[in-house]
Structures are given as structure tokens and as C-alpha cells.
Design a protein around this motif. Structure first.
Motif, PDB file in Angstrom:
ATOM      1  N   ARG A 165      30.489  48.474  51.407  1.00  0.00           N
ATOM      2  CA  ARG A 165      31.543  47.664  52.041  1.00  0.00           C
ATOM      3  C   ARG A 165      32.712  48.570  52.393  1.00  0.00           C
ATOM      4  O   ARG A 165      33.154  49.354  51.552  1.00  0.00           O
TER       5      ARG A 165
ATOM      6  N   ILE B 126      45.828  42.391  34.040  1.00  0.00           N
ATOM      7  CA  ILE B 126      45.414  41.992  35.386  1.00  0.00           C
ATOM      8  C   ILE B 126      46.518  42.460  36.322  1.00  0.00           C
ATOM      9  O   ILE B 126      47.699  42.279  36.025  1.00  0.00           O
TER      10      ILE B 126
ATOM     11  N   ASN C 125      34.054  53.055  43.936  1.00  0.00           N
ATOM     12  CA  ASN C 125      34.925  51.976  44.402  1.00  0.00           C
ATOM     13  C   ASN C 125      36.315  52.515  44.642  1.00  0.00           C
ATOM     14  O   ASN C 125      36.985  52.965  43.720  1.00  0.00           O
TER      15      ASN C 125
ATOM     16  N   GLU D 199      41.607  44.718  37.103  1.00  0.00           N
ATOM     17  CA  GLU D 199      41.714  44.238  35.727  1.00  0.00           C
ATOM     18  C   GLU D 199      40.933  45.191  34.837  1.00  0.00           C
ATOM     19  O   GLU D 199      40.217  46.052  35.327  1.00  0.00           O
TER      20      GLU D 199
ATOM     21  N   PHE E 286      48.285  42.655  40.300  1.00  0.00           N
ATOM     22  CA  PHE E 286      48.431  41.899  41.539  1.00  0.00           C
ATOM     23  C   PHE E 286      49.153  42.741  42.581  1.00  0.00           C
ATOM     24  O   PHE E 286      49.972  43.578  42.238  1.00  0.00           O
TER      25      PHE E 286
ATOM     26  N   LEU F 270      37.523  34.888  42.565  1.00  0.00           N
ATOM     27  CA  LEU F 270      37.237  35.927  41.590  1.00  0.00           C
ATOM     28  C   LEU F 270      37.167  35.392  40.173  1.00  0.00           C
ATOM     29  O   LEU F 270      36.902  36.121  39.242  1.00  0.00           O
TER      30      LEU F 270
ATOM     31  N   ILE G 198      39.289  34.658  38.163  1.00  0.00           N
ATOM     32  CA  ILE G 198      40.207  35.262  37.215  1.00  0.00           C
ATOM     33  C   ILE G 198      41.447  34.414  37.089  1.00  0.00           C
ATOM     34  O   ILE G 198      42.251  34.607  36.197  1.00  0.00           O
TER      35      ILE G 198
ATOM     36  N   ARG H 249      46.156  51.335  42.921  1.00  0.00           N
ATOM     37  CA  ARG H 249      46.366  50.847  44.284  1.00  0.00           C
ATOM     38  C   ARG H 249      47.809  50.428  44.529  1.00  0.00           C
ATOM     39  O   ARG H 249      48.754  51.023  44.042  1.00  0.00           O
TER      40      ARG H 249
ATOM     41  N   GLU I  57      42.671  47.309  57.589  1.00  0.00           N
ATOM     42  CA  GLU I  57      41.787  46.228  57.169  1.00  0.00           C
ATOM     43  C   GLU I  57      41.444  45.262  58.292  1.00  0.00           C
ATOM     44  O   GLU I  57      41.013  44.149  58.042  1.00  0.00           O
TER      45      GLU I  57
ATOM     46  N   TYR J 277      41.867  33.702  46.612  1.00  0.00           N
ATOM     47  CA  TYR J 277      41.237  34.901  46.069  1.00  0.00           C
ATOM     48  C   TYR J 277      41.020  34.755  44.569  1.00  0.00           C
ATOM     49  O   TYR J 277      39.996  35.091  44.028  1.00  0.00           O
ATOM     50  N   MET J 278      42.038  34.233  43.934  1.00  0.00           N
ATOM     51  CA  MET J 278      41.942  34.129  42.476  1.00  0.00           C
ATOM     52  C   MET J 278      40.831  33.177  42.075  1.00  0.00           C
ATOM     53  O   MET J 278      40.085  33.426  41.149  1.00  0.00           O
TER      54      MET J 278
ATOM     55  N   ILE K  24      44.827  39.213  43.158  1.00  0.00           N
ATOM     56  CA  ILE K  24      44.363  40.030  42.039  1.00  0.00           C
ATOM     57  C   ILE K  24      43.610  41.217  42.590  1.00  0.00           C
ATOM     58  O   ILE K  24      42.709  41.056  43.416  1.00  0.00           O
TER      59      ILE K  24
ATOM     60  N   PRO L 156      39.988  52.012  47.420  1.00  0.00           N
ATOM     61  CA  PRO L 156      40.581  51.067  48.372  1.00  0.00           C
ATOM     62  C   PRO L 156      39.897  51.188  49.726  1.00  0.00           C
ATOM     63  O   PRO L 156      39.789  52.262  50.296  1.00  0.00           O
TER      64      PRO L 156
ATOM     65  N   TYR M  64      39.946  43.150  48.993  1.00  0.00           N
ATOM     66  CA  TYR M  64      39.699  44.175  47.992  1.00  0.00           C
ATOM     67  C   TYR M  64      38.376  43.930  47.281  1.00  0.00           C
ATOM     68  O   TYR M  64      37.907  42.817  47.185  1.00  0.00           O
ATOM     69  N   ASN M  65      37.829  45.008  46.775  1.00  0.00           N
ATOM     70  CA  ASN M  65      36.794  44.892  45.762  1.00  0.00           C
ATOM     71  C   ASN M  65      37.514  45.082  44.437  1.00  0.00           C
ATOM     72  O   ASN M  65      38.279  46.022  44.276  1.00  0.00           O
ATOM     73  N   LEU M  66      37.266  44.198  43.540  1.00  0.00           N
ATOM     74  CA  LEU M  66      38.004  44.245  42.281  1.00  0.00           C
ATOM     75  C   LEU M  66      37.729  45.546  41.541  1.00  0.00           C
ATOM     76  O   LEU M  66      36.585  45.942  41.370  1.00  0.00           O
ATOM     77  N   LEU M  67      38.779  46.215  41.145  1.00  0.00           N
ATOM     78  CA  LEU M  67      38.636  47.499  40.463  1.00  0.00           C
ATOM     79  C   LEU M  67      38.890  47.353  38.975  1.00  0.00           C
ATOM     80  O   LEU M  67      39.595  46.453  38.544  1.00  0.00           O
ATOM     81  N   ASP M  68      38.317  48.278  38.219  1.00  0.00           N
ATOM     82  CA  ASP M  68      38.674  48.375  36.808  1.00  0.00           C
ATOM     83  C   ASP M  68      39.987  49.133  36.716  1.00  0.00           C
ATOM     84  O   ASP M  68      40.209  50.088  37.453  1.00  0.00           O
TER      85      ASP M  68
ATOM     86  N   SER N  29      33.621  50.739  49.160  1.00  0.00           N
ATOM     87  CA  SER N  29      32.810  50.704  47.944  1.00  0.00           C
ATOM     88  C   SER N  29      31.367  50.967  48.319  1.00  0.00           C
ATOM     89  O   SER N  29      30.851  50.428  49.294  1.00  0.00           O
TER      90      SER N  29
ATOM     91  N   ARG O 129      36.489  48.970  54.851  1.00  0.00           N
ATOM     92  CA  ARG O 129      37.523  48.385  55.709  1.00  0.00           C
ATOM     93  C   ARG O 129      38.424  49.496  56.187  1.00  0.00           C
ATOM     94  O   ARG O 129      38.771  50.379  55.402  1.00  0.00           O
TER      95      ARG O 129
END
Lengths: 675, 248
Positions: free
Chosen positions: A586, B227, A552, B238, B229, A28, A30, B177, A592, A24-25, B235, A554, B148-152, A557, A588
């Protein structure tokens, strides 16, 4: 346990339990931050100091139980255990591992500390740094250094793979649709391999694709197995010597005038010794997909680009002198590139002097390039020689950044490795920017002219451009911005019998955003007028409005997007409006296990003269059930349905009308396996 | 010399007559304005890896495609990005003065990445008309995807751009979350290598005095970013880097 490279270039390791998280990281992007933070922090106290006690400290205050100090440990996540020898103020304790504060995620008791890294630690030298104050307020300090490697044979050795398969079968489709296969099987095998020990390092990365379907495939695809990309790298480092070789899908990036961002199949060999560097490369000029072209390395220029570079760093690496030579042949077209047809051939020699004597406050670049280029070997004209120059200075002064550049590119200047380069131009450009508090301003100015040889048969066209961009972030959750650009084209030295040219373009745009909890909205408007002041008076206007709300949360989105593009030709008085409505959803649910995703576009295009009146709906959805719960740790399969709906209503040309709905059964799985 | 000069004048005169009598009536005008009619010389498509092919995970939100367009002349460029036949976004932009431009797919809507398998991206030019073939690039979506969709994440203090006293400083933010752990990083410039970082379980962090004295200087601007987790170190959110400085 598996091992992977972090995008920051630092090698990190991770347990099986964390395989998915690493993926995942990586996805992304990140992990750059994450592992860079772990591996690259630069706390001076953590660098090379051993067992130092702070002034005022009498005797030891901690005892290291494991790892043994200065020992070499074979472990991917080396745990450590430290015992306190005397009371102190535990609330002041700070524990750093390679410069990162791990105090809160360590187990700290009255008697000592225990810590096991959650992430795999890069092989090499590590420092644990402890600091605290005792009951009298005296500073306590202790640094412990140790080395780690991952296996006995190699500092690092791993092979990480991931196989994925997607099978689609059509439930139903219109008989008129012939380009969609009834059944299609696609697969991908990703392989990442690395061996590192002492000064040597080898890596091999590839994605091998498999494709089969019941109708013929079109280029660049082919049925069966194909290597979509692959790259082998070898690196040897010893003191001041570094040897590197890359073979496969490589990228060469020298300067914009010689070879720029040239990503092709081939090989690069690099040697760096002390201040000196040398590079040689041979790559295909055509962009190919799959195994076509083999390694891409050839010793001749037949549809290949060959080159060498040599450089030397001067004045403590504050300046660098570099020479680049490249020669090759190119057809100019690939499946992702369309340009003028005909085989092109050319050589280029570039000389570059870069400097940074003032710690980024003022960097300079000087470049002179000489080319010999034939744009079409089949015609009766031979190659032509020409030159290009660049002088550039720029840097940062506190919060102010600046850049100024003079550039000359000859009329016939061209290079095989940089074919998009604008030529026949001379002029200068300046860029400046500053950010003070919540305000940020950027300004750009440029003046260029063509006909650099002063050919009397053609006019000289001067082009001026100025841009101002301002953004404001003083209101929380409400960023604002405005941008204005003015462009002027004005001809001089017109030959008799030709009319002068004068075109002005004004572009104004504004943007605003608002964020509140899970909701955000961005809006943008842009207005652009090209005022043709010549007899043709071919004025055009372009207006764009865009609104992008987003929610957005959980498991859900929703990102719709509404845009209106309006273009107007003032001569014909024809206005074309295009409304675009996009939706990206999207979701879930059921822990999920079920996902439902939709992506679609509805388009209305209309011209006021009746030449265009079209509506176009293209929607895709996917409903899938994740079966991973039944096959834990073996693979991650899912079953679902996918649908596409296309409806085209052309009121001017009804023969183009379409109304098609296609439904697929989709089976997909991923299976990671590592050694 | 004189003969040469005369010859040259005659050649130039002949060329000028050729242009006036032959080229202009044929519609190939040497007129300066005609010379600036917008024409597309070259189109090159690629992804961030500079290649025409890439592999991404399902539901990737930050996939970008680029189009380098070399042109001559001036005019309005109109075109659109298309993925598997679906129009993603339109481009309407004035180009002026010959040169090249790099277009990028917009952030919204994102490139579709929920269907696993191969997806084909094109940039289609509507105006000016061009005989160049339409190039394409492709990306393969691996079936597995992020849960997940990355959130701010919202940060509370210090506020963006704040100037604070040179003393241990507390940084606070929200818990979003199912966040289990946080990583807070400090930078001299956004995107640069971090000066310092900390792994924490709480939604606040007090910058230790020893670290403050070693790494941070009054009067200089710094940035911080959080960030977060979940339990498995995925992740999940962020924030954008926030600026701050210590008063002198």
C-alpha cells in the motif's frame, strides 16, 4: 455536530470537524480504548464528590466561572473556565475530567484554567477534579460536578449517515471471461440513529445496499436495493427495571449446549427486574442476506427457533441460576453454512448454575441439558432424547490462571441452536497458565472417550491430548515461542473381528519475531506427524515454514509473505509441496492524493508422483487519485484504474490453463451526512 | 427373563454376523481404524460479528474470517482461504478424535481491503474430499480509507515487566510520524477497563503522586499503553500493553 456510539458502549459526541477521525477510530477498533479512557476511568476522587477541600486548606483557592456548579448544560463539548484565587505551585496542578488527566491539553495560566474538550462528551454527570500543593506544601483539592445534555428535547438525538458508491467499467477483458460484468454499480447507505432521553433509548442501524450490473447476479445477491443488515433496539430503564428489545439481525448466545453464538434475523425481548431476568426470542434458523424473511419473527417453529430463558441472581449476584428452553426446525444449510441435508427438528432444555464467590479466584459452572432431536424429518426414524452435563471451575490466582472441566455429551444429543457441538463424548480437560516476568507458559491436558453408552457393537476410542506453549519476551524486539502438542487415540472394548485403533500425533512449532524501527520480520515453522499404528499404517506428515517480513512507513507499507506447506502420505510415499508467495503493498504519495495498492499471490503446487504440477498467479492492483481537494466537505470521490491478472499453468491438465488480464475504470465516492 | 436373555443374545449374534458378512465386504468396515477416517460434517463461515456479512472501511487491516469445521475421525485437513478467487493462505492441520475446530484467516497476509465494493470469502477443503457445497461469506469495502497504516510505537521506560519503586513514575516513548497528541492508559489487565488515563502533548508522562496513592498498589502488576493521534485526532499509532509493578 454529530453523535455516535463508542464501541465501549458509552455514548460520545463529536463535531463535524472530527467526523472522519471518529470513523477512523471506529474502523481501527481503537476507539474502545480512546473513549473508554475518557468516559470510564475510575478515579475515586472523581466520583460524586463536590467541592471538597483537602485537610489543611484554609478557604477557597479556585472559583468556577463556568459551568455553574451542579448546573445542567446543553452542549456537546462543554467548556469550562476556572479562576485561581491565590498563588500556589502551578507545576503541581493536576486536572482530571471524569477521571482522565487533561492537564497538558488544558490552557493553564497564572490566573486560571480554560478547557474545551476535543471530543464530544457523553451526556450525563461529569466531575472536574483539581489538585495541587500550595507554596507551603499543603494539599489543595477541589471537585466540581455538573450535568450535560446535547439538546433541549433529548439527552441525545442524532442520525448519522454515510452514502458510498462504486462504479466499475471494464476497459478490456478476455472474451473467455463471462463472469465479470462490463459495468457494475454498487452502493451502500449506512444509517445510525439514536434517541435517548431519561430512561428511554432507541437506536436503529442499517446498511442498505444497491447493486446493478449487466450480467445476472448469483445468490445471495439481488439487483436493486436490499438491506444487508439492520437492527432496531429499544431500551427502557427505571431503577431496578430494565426492558430491552432487539429486532433485526440479532445474536443469541446462551450456552454451547443450547444456543451458541446464533446470529440470525429475528427478535429478542428481555426483561430484567432486580435479581430476576427473562428473555424470549424468535429467530429464523436459515442465515439470510437482505430482506428475505422480513423481521424473522414467527410464532411457530417452521424454520424458526423459538426460546425462553429465565434467571435469578443469588447471594449478591455471586451466583446465578438460569433455565433455557429452545425449540425449532432447521434445514441445516445457508449460504455460509454447509452441513447434512434434511430438515432437522429439536427441543432443548438447559439448567445452569454459575457462581463466583471468591472474586474471580474460583468461578464454577454447572450445566445439565436435555435434548430431543430428529436429524431428518423425512426419514422413518423419529426423534431421540439424550442429555449433556458440564462441571467447570476456573479462575485467576495472582499471575496463574486455571480451568478444569468435566463434560458428558450423549450420543444422540443435539440442539438446533448449536449444531457444531461434538457429541458422544465424555471426559475432562484442564488448562493452566502463568506469566512470570518475560516468561509465559500455558499447559492444556484432556482425556475424552466416545461410545458413551458402551455399545458393544462398537469400540470405545479414548482420546488424550496435551499441549505446552512457552513464550519468551526477555530480549527487546525479539519475541520467541515454542509449542508442542501430543494427541493419542487408543481404542478399547473392540468387538471381536475388529482390529484395535492406535493413532499418535505429535505437533511441534516454533516462532520468532524481530522488530527494528519500521521493519519487522516473523518466522514460523511447524512439524506434525500422525503415526497410525494400526494395520493400515496410514501415516501422514505435515510441515509448514513461513517467513513474513514487513516494512511500514508513512505512505508506504510492504508486507510480503512466503510459506511452504509440505504434506506427505507415508503409505503412498506421495509428497505434495505448496509454495505460497503473497504480497500486500500500500502506498500513498503526492500529499496522499494518489494511492497505489497491490495484493497478489503466486502459488506453486507440486506432487512427487506427477499427479500435480501447477502454478497459479493471481494479482490485483489499484491506482487511484483522490479528488477530495476539489469537493471539500461535500463528498470524497476518487477516480482510478483497477486490474486483475490471473495466470494458471497446469502441466498435468493443460486444459485448465488460463491467462487473463482485466482492466477496470473505477469511480468511487463517499458522502457523509448527519442530522 | 431367560427367554429374553436368549433372544437378546441371538439378536446380537445376528447383528455381528450381519456386520462381518455384509458390511465388511461392502467396504463399510466396522474396523476401529476405518471408523476414524476423517470426514467433514459441517462447515460454517462467519466474521467477528458472527454474521456472514460485514461492512468495513477501505484498507482495514484487522478484518478476520472464521471457519467452524465439525468433523469425525482423524487425518490431515488440507484447504485454503480464498478471497475473490485469490488464494490467501493454505491450511494443513492434523485433526484427531472427532470434534470441531475453528480456523481463522491469518494476520499476514491481511484480508484484501483496498478495492471498494463487495468481496467474497471462501474456505475450500482439498482433503478430505467432501460433497458439502462450498459456503461463502461477503464483506463490503467502503471507498474511503485511512490515510495511515497503523504503526507500532516504541516505548522506552519503564521496560516491559519492570519492577520499580513505589513513587511517582515517569513513562517515556518515541514520537512517531506527525503525532500531535498522546493518550496513555493504565490497566490492571490488558484489554480491561482503564484504571486511569491521561491526554498529553509530550512524549513523557509523570504519574501524579495523588493518582499513584489512590489507584496503584505495591506488588500488583499493571499495564500501560500509548495511543497517538495526529492534529485531527486520527489514531496513527499505538503500542502493545507493557507490564510493570511497584515494589512492596
Amino acid at each position: 455536530m454529530i453523535r455516535r456510539d463508542s464501541p465501549s458502549g458509552n455514548d460520545v459526541l463529536m463535531s463535524d470537524d472530527h467526523t472522519s477521525s471518529l470513523r477512523y477510530m471506529r474502523r481501527l477498533k481503537i476507539s474502545v480504548a480512546f473513549f473508554a479512557l475518557l468516559c470510564c476511568c475510575t478515579v475515586p476522587a472523581a466520583q460524586g464528590q463536590e467541592q471538597t477541600a483537602a485537610p489543611g486548606m484554609q478557604g477557597e483557592w479556585v472559583r468556577v466561572i463556568s459551568p455553574t456548579e451542579t448546573a445542567e448544560i446543553v452542549a456537546q463539548k462543554p467548556a469550562f473556565k476556572i479562576e485561581f484565587l491565590r498563588p500556589f505551585n502551578i507545576g503541581t496542578l493536576v486536572i482530571l475530567l471524569d477521571g482522565a488527566d487533561i492537564t497538558q491539553i488544558s490552557k493553564v495560566t497564572e490566573t486560571g484554567i480554560e478547557f474545551t474538550p476535543v471530543m464530544v462528551i457523553q451526556a450525563g454527570t461529569h466531575t472536574i477534579s483539581l489538585s495541587a500543593t500550595d507554596k507551603e506544601g499543603l494539599q489543595l483539592q477541589r471537585n466540581i460536578t455538573f450535568r450535560s445534555r446535547h439538546t433541549k428535547a433529548f439527552d441525545e438525538a442524532y442520525m448519522s449517515n454515510e452514502a458510498s458508491l462504486v462504479y466499475e467499467n471494464v476497459f478490456g477483458k478476455p472474451e473467455t471471461v463471462h463472469t465479470t460484468p462490463h459495468s457494475r454499480l454498487e452502493g451502500n447507505l449506512r444509517v445510525d440513529t439514536k434517541i435517548r432521553d431519561k430512561g428511554w433509548q432507541f437506536t436503529f442501524n442499517t446498511n442498505i445496499r444497491y447493486l446493478d450490473q449487466d450480467i445476472p447476479v448469483i445468490r445471495p445477491f439481488k439487483k436493486g436495493f436490499d438491506a444487508a443488515n439492520w437492527l432496531f433496539t429499544g431500551l427502557y430503564t427505571k431503577e431496578s427495571l430494565q426492558l430491552r428489545t432487539n429486532i433485526g439481525d440479532v445474536q443469541i448466545n446462551e450456552t454451547p449446549y443450547t444456543v451458541a453464538n446464533f446470529a440470525r434475523k429475528g427478535g429478542i425481548f428481555e426483561l430484567v427486574y432486580d435479581r430476576f431476568s427473562f428473555k424470549a426470542f424468535s429467530v429464523m434458523t436459515e442465515q439470510v442476506f437482505g430482506q428475505r424473511g422480513g423481521t424473522g419473527i414467527e410464532g411457530n417453529t417452521d424454520r424458526h427457533l423459538l426460546g425462553v430463558t429465565g434467571g435469578v441472581k443469588l447471594f449478591d449476584s455471586k451466583a446465578e441460576l438460569k433455565a433455557i428452553y429452545a425449540t425449532g426446525e432447521d434445514t441445516g444449510n445457508s449460504f455460509n453454512i454447509s452441513g447434512a441435508s434434511g430438515i432437522k427438528k429439536g427441543d432443548v432444555l438447559g439448567l445452569v448454575l454459575n457462581s463466583d464467590f471468591f472474586s474471580n479466584k474460583m468461578r464454577t459452572e454447572f450445566e445439565a441439558d436435555f435434548s430431543k432431536f430428529d436429524p431428518d424429518l423425512s426419514d422413518e426414524f423419529g426423534s431421540k432424547q439424550d442429555k449433556a452435563y458440564k462441571i467447570k471451575a476456573g479462575g485467576y490466582l495472582d499471575s496463574f490462571s486455571y480451568e478444569a472441566m468435566y463434560e458428558y455429551v450423549g450420543r444422540d444429543y443435539a440442539a438446533i441452536g448449536s449444531q457444531g457441538l461434538p457429541r458422544d463424548r465424555e471426559g475432562f480437560s484442564m488448562i493452566g497458565g502463568t506469566a512470570v516476568g518475560a516468561h509465559a507458559v500455558n499447559v492444556a491436558l484432556s482425556r475424552f472417550h466416545d461410545n458413551v453408552r458402551g455399545d458393544e457393537l462398537f469400540p470405545r476410542i479414548d482420546s488424550y491430548q496435551g499441549t505446552v506453549d512457552y513464550s519468551l519476551n526477555s530480549i527487546p524486539n525479539l519475541p520467541l515461542g515454542i509449542n508442542y502438542q501430543k494427541s493419542i487415540q487408543d481404542s478399547t472394548r473392540e468387538p471381536s473381528g475388529t482390529s484395535p485403533l492406535e493413532i499418535d500425533t505429535d505437533t511441534l512449532s516454533g516462532r520468532v519475531g524481530y522488530t527494528r524501527d519500521k521493519f519487522m520480520i516473523n518466522a514460523m515453522a511447524a512439524y506434525s506427524l500422525m503415526n497410525d499404528k494400526t494395520q493400515g499404517n496410514n501415516d501422514t506428515t505435515s510441515v509448514t515454514y513461513a517467513v513474513t517480513p514487513a516494512y511500514n512507513a508513512p505512505g508506504l507499507s510492504i508486507n510480503p509473505n512466503l510459506t511452504l506447506n509440505q504434506s506427505k502420505n507415508h503409505v503412498s510415499q506421495v509428497t505434495t509441496d505448496t509454495y505460497t508467495v503473497n504480497l500486500d503493498l500500500r502506498s500513498r504519495f503526492f500529499k496522499e492524493r494518489v494511492s497505489f495498492d497491490v495484493g497478489g499471490t503466486y502459488l506453486i503446487s507440486k506432487a512427487n508422483n506427477g499427479s500435480l504440477d501447477m502454478r497459479n498467479l493471481n494479482a490485483n492492483f489499484r491506482l487511484s487519485y483522490n479528488l477530495q481537494a476539489f469537493l471539500k466537505k461535500i463528498m470524497k470521490p476518487s477516480i482510478g484504474v483497477r486490474g486483475t491478472y490471473i495466470k494458471i499453468t497446469d502441466r498435468i491438465n493443460p486444459i485448465a490453463n488460463r491467462d487473463e488480464f482485466t482492466l477496470f475504470l473505477v469511480l468511487a465516492t463517499v458522502m457523509p451526512f448527519s442530522f | 427373563m431367560f427367554v429374553c436373555g436368549e433372544k437378546m443374545k441371538r439378536i446380537l449374534l445376528a447383528l455381528r454376523l450381519f456386520f462381518i458378512l455384509i458390511i465388511i465386504p461392502a467396504g463399510i468396515s466396522p474396523d476401529a481404524s476405518a471408523a476414524t477416517e476423517l470426514k467433514i460434517r459441517r462447515i460454517s463461515l462467519y466474521f467477528e460479528n458472527r454474521r456472514p456479512e460485514t461492512t468495513v472501511q477501505r484498507n482495514t487491516a484487522d478484518l478476520k474470517a472464521f471457519a467452524d469445521i465439525a468433523f469425525t475421525g482423524s487425518g490431515l485437513l488440507e484447504g485454503y482461504w480464498e478471497v475473490n478467487g485469490r488464494v490467501l493462505s493454505r491450511v494443513s492441520q492434523h485433526l484427531q478424535g472427532s470434534g470441531s475446530i475453528t480456523l481463522q484467516t491469518p494476520k499476514d497476509p491481511p484480508m484484501p481491503a483496498f478495492d471498494p465494493g463487495t468481496q467474497i470469502v471462501k474456505f475450500i477443503i482439498v482433503y478430505p474430499s467432501t460433497s458439502l457445497p462450498v459456503p461463502s461469506i461477503l464483506y463490503f469495502v467502503v471507498p474511503e480509507g485511512s490515510p495511515y497504516n497503523l504503526l507500532d510505537i516504541r516505548v522506552f521506560s519503564p521496560r516491559n515487566g519492570a519492577s520499580v519503586a513505589y513513587a511517582p513514575l515517569k513513562f517515556t516513548w518515541e514520537r512517531a510520524r506527525e503525532t500531535a497528541h498522546f493518550l496513555v492508559g493504565f490497566y490492571s489487565r490488558p484489554g480491561s477497563k482503564p484504571l486511569f488515563s491521561a491526554y498529553i502533548n509530550d512524549t513523557e508522562y509523570l504519574l501524579p503522586e495523588s493518582v499513584l496513592r489512590q489507584l496503584f498498589r505495591p506488588g500488583q502488576k499493571y499495564y500501560w499503553k500509548v495511543i497517538c493521534f495526529d492534529e485531527k485526532y486520527n489514531i496513527i499509532c499505538e503500542n502493545d500493553p507493557q507490564g510493570f509493578s511497584f515494589r512492596k
